[in-house]
Design an enzyme around this catalytic site. Structure first.
Site, PDB file in Angstrom:
ATOM      1  N   ARG A 287       2.438   1.958  10.489  1.00 20.42           N
ATOM      2  CA  ARG A 287       1.947   2.167   9.118  1.00 20.42           C
ATOM      3  C   ARG A 287       3.067   1.840   8.147  1.00 20.42           C
ATOM      4  NH1 ARG A 287      -2.534   4.115   7.264  1.00 20.42           N
ATOM      5  NH2 ARG A 287      -3.193   4.981   9.244  1.00 20.42           N
TER       6      ARG A 287
ATOM      7  N   ARG B 179       0.693  -5.232  12.857  1.00 22.42           N
ATOM      8  CA  ARG B 179       0.151  -4.685  14.107  1.00 22.42           C
ATOM      9  C   ARG B 179       0.089  -5.769  15.180  1.00 22.42           C
ATOM     10  NH1 ARG B 179      -3.427  -0.993  11.471  1.00 22.42           N
ATOM     11  NH2 ARG B 179      -2.115   0.226  10.081  1.00 22.42           N
TER      12      ARG B 179
ATOM     13  N   ARG C  29       0.839  -1.196   0.000  1.00 19.03           N
ATOM     14  CA  ARG C  29       0.000   0.000   0.000  1.00 19.03           C
ATOM     15  C   ARG C  29       0.872   1.244   0.000  1.00 19.03           C
ATOM     16  NH1 ARG C  29      -4.859  -1.999   4.157  1.00 19.03           N
ATOM     17  NH2 ARG C  29      -5.186  -3.947   3.020  1.00 19.03           N
TER      18      ARG C  29
ATOM     19  N   SER D 185      -9.951  -6.574   9.852  1.00 18.36           N
ATOM     20  CA  SER D 185     -11.170  -5.941   9.405  1.00 18.36           C
ATOM     21  C   SER D 185     -11.978  -7.036   8.749  1.00 18.36           C
ATOM     22  CB  SER D 185     -10.787  -4.873   8.377  1.00 18.36           C
ATOM     23  OG  SER D 185     -11.614  -3.781   8.457  1.00 18.36           O
TER      24      SER D 185
ATOM     25  N   GLU E  79      -5.520  -1.463  15.007  1.00 10.98           N
ATOM     26  CA  GLU E  79      -6.342  -2.283  14.105  1.00 10.98           C
ATOM     27  C   GLU E  79      -5.507  -3.415  13.509  1.00 10.98           C
ATOM     28  OE1 GLU E  79      -8.204  -0.153  10.877  1.00 10.98           O
ATOM     29  OE2 GLU E  79      -8.449  -2.014   9.751  1.00 10.98           O
TER      30      GLU E  79
END
Length: 425
Positions: free
Chosen positions: A279, A393, A264, A354, A351
Site C-alpha cells: 500500500r 503490486r 493516494r 481493476s 489486486e
RNA sequence: GGAGAGGUGGGUGAGUGGCUGAAACCAACGGUUUGCUAAACCGUCCUACUGUGUAAAACGGUAGCCCGGGUUCGAAUCCCGGCCUCUCCGCCA
C-alpha cells in the site's frame, strides 16, 4: 451522477439497487425534492411568461408615447416574486444535486448480489507452466529482495517523503521504467489503443466528472493554492478529455491508453497490509480508457479485461480474475473485474488491476454525449477503464515469482529488449 | 508577476436595453433540377428543463450569447467580481 429519471420512473428498482450496494436509501427524499422542484418551476415559468408578455407591451406603449406605469408597477411585484421563487428553486436544486452526486451507481444485473469482498466470484485463473502454490524454502518477500539486491530502498524513501513513497534504484529503476514502456507498447501494438500522456494535476471539475469528488475528497492530495488535485489514477484526466463534448458515433469506441503516476493519501489505512509496495501513496500505472456505445459497453468490458490479462501472460505471472459483488463495487462502477496476481511470499493474491464499466454514470457527471445516427438524438456515452496494469503490486509478484534459489531475479523475456539485462543480482 | 486585447450557435462573424434562439455566410442534412458528378434553387438545421400528450410523435412555456452577482417593468447589450484564451514585457526549468 445518479439518474433522477430512474428514481422518478422506477423508485422500487432503485431502492433494491441501493440495498444491494449496502447504501442508504434516499429515494423518498429525492422524490420529495423533485416534486417540490417541478411545482416551483411550473409556477415560476408562468410568472416569467407573464412578465415577458408585459415587457413587450411596455415597449410598444413607450414607442407610441403612451403611459405604461400601471403595467410597470404590477410587473415590479411579479419580478420580486420571480426572484424569490428562483432563490428557493436554487436551494432545492442544490440539495437535490448534493444527494444525487453522493449516490453511487447501481450494479448491473449480471453482477452477483453480495455484502463484501467475501462474496466476490472468481471467474477464471491463469497459471504459468510448472507453477506451484507451494512456497519454496528460499523464498523471501519483495521488501527483503529489494534490499538485498539494492534495487528498492524503502528506508531512504522515508527520509525523502515519508512512508509509502517508493524509491527505485539501479536495475530496479530500470525495471520499473521498462515495465511501463512494455505495457504501453503492448497495448498500442496489439490492442488498438491510442496513446495519451496526461497531466498529473487536475481541477475539481475533472475530479467530479469521474466520481472521485465529492466522496473521495480526503483520499486525494490537494494543492490548495492552485485549486488542483494530484491524480489518483490516469482515469481522471483521460476520461475528462471529452468532458462537455459530443462525440461522433462513427468514431466509437474511442480507446486510450496512458501512463501516470498515481497519488493516494490512503487516509486511515495504515496497518499490516502497508508493507513495501502493498500500500503506497505513489505508484505507477498504465491505464486503459474506453468511450463506448451503450449497447455494447459490456462486451467492451470483457475485451478490456482480456487486454490486461495479455500483459500478465506475456510476463508469465500467475493471476486470477474476480467479478466483484454488488456490495464491493466502487462508487461509480456498474460492473467490475479485479485482476489479482499471486505473491508467493505473502501467500495470497494481490489486486493489480481493476476493470470497470461505469455505464452512463460518469458521462452524466462529465456531460459526455454522442449523437446516435439512428435517432439523431444526443445520448450519454458509456465510459470504461481498467488498469493495464499498476506496477507496484505487479512488481511484487514479478520479483517474487522470478526469484532463483540463489536469490537472483530472472527478468521476464518480454522485458529484455527494454531492460538490456536478463538477470538482477 | 506587469501591461494590453478578447471570450456570441458545428465554424467564421453581426448585434442602437424591448418583437434576438439570436443577421449573414460556411459546413451539415433533406429535397427540386439533372446522363453522372458539380452548380443553382428551396427547405431543415442548438441544447437543457418543464407542461399537455403520444405507440412513436407533436405542440406550448421557461432558460441559455464564458461563469457568478447587480441595475431595470425588461439585459447578449449597462455595472461589479471571477475564470479562461491570445499578444507584449519580466522571471524561470
Amino acid at each position: 451522477m445518479f439518474d433522477i429519471k430512474l428514481v422518478r420512473d422506477n423508485p422500487d428498482f432503485v431502492r433494491q439497487g441501493l440495498a444491494n450496494k449496502n447504501e442508504r436509501d434516499r429515494v423518498d427524499e429525492i422524490l420529495q425534492l423533485d416534486e417540490n422542484r417541478r411545482k416551483l418551476i411550473l409556477e415560476t415559468d408562468e410568472l416569467k411568461a407573464r412578465r415577458n408578455q408585459a415587457s413587450m407591451q411596455v415597449g410598444v406603449l413607450k414607442k407610441n408615447g403612451e403611459d405604461a406605469s400601471a403595467i410597470i408597477a404590477e410587473m415590479k411585484r411579479v419580478s420580486d416574486e420571480i426572484t424569490e421563487n428562483d432563490s428557493k428553486l436554487r436551494v432545492i436544486e442544490e440539495d437535490l444535486e448534493t444527494i444525487l452526486l453522493s449516490i453511487p451507481n447501481l450494479a448491473h444485473e449480471s453482477v452477483p448480489v453480495g455484502k463484501s469482498a467475501d462474496d466476490n466470484v472468481e471467474v477464471r485463473r491463469w497459471l504459468p507452466e510448472g507453477f506451484s502454490f507451494e512456497k519454496p524454502e528460499y523464498q523471501i518477500d519483495h521488501v527483503q529482495l529489494g534490499k538485498k539486491l539494492d534495487i528498492l530502498d524503502f528506508e531512504r524513501a522515508t527520509k525523502l517523503s515519508g512512508s509509502g513513497f517508493p524509491l527505485y534504484k539501479g536495475k530496479g529503476a530500470t525495471l520499473e521504467r521498462s515495465l511501463i514502456n512494455f505495457m504501453l507498447d503492448f497495448h498500442l501494438q496489439h490492442h488498438g489503443y491510442s496513446e495519451i500522456f496526461p497531466p498529473f494535476l487536475v481541477n475539481k471539475e475533472s475530479m467530479r466528472g469521474t466520481g472521485q469528488l465529492p466522496k473521495m475528497q480526503d483520499d486525494m492530495y490537494w494543492a490548495e493554492r492552485d485549486g488542483l488535485y494530484l491524480v489518483p489514477t490516469a482515469e481522471v484526466p483521460i476520461t475528462n478529455i471529452h468532458r462537455d463534448e459530443v462525440l461522433n458515433e462513427a468514431q466509437l469506441p474511442i480507446k486510450y491508453v496512458g501512463y501516470s503516476a498515481c497519488f493516494r493519501r490512503e487516509a486511515g489505512s495504515y496497518g499490516k497490509e502497508s508493507k513495501g509496495f502493498l500500500r503506497v501513496h505513489q505508484f505507477n500505472k498504465v491505464e486503459m480508457v474506453k468511450f463506448a456505445k451503450p449497447e455494447n459497453s459490456f462486451e467492451e468490458l470483457e475485451g478490456l479485461v482480456r487486454d490486461a490479462e495479455d500483459i500478465l501472460q506475456a510476463l508469465n505471472i500467475p493471476y486470477r480474475i474476480l467479478m466483484l459483488c454488488s456490495g464491493d463495487l466502487s462508487f461509480s462502477a456498474a460492473k467490475c473485474y479485479d485482476i489479482e496476481t499471486w505473491s508467493p511470499a505473502e501467500g495470497r493474491w494481490l489486486e493489480a488491476s481493476s476493470c470497470s464499466n461505469f455505464e452512463a454514470f460518469q458521462a452524466r457527471r462529465a456531460n459526455i454525449r454522442y449523437r446516435k445516427e439512428e435517432t439523431k438524438k444526443l445520448e450519454f456515452i458509456h465510459t470504461l477503464n481498467g488498469s493495464g496494469l499498476a506496477t507496484s503490486r505487479l512488481m511484487v509478484s514479478m520479483l517474487e515469482n522470478n526469484m532463483t534459489p540463489e536469490g537472483k531475479i530472472v527478468v521476464p523475456k518480454a522485458l529484455h529488449k527494454y531492460t538490456g539485462f536478463e538477470v538482477i543480482g
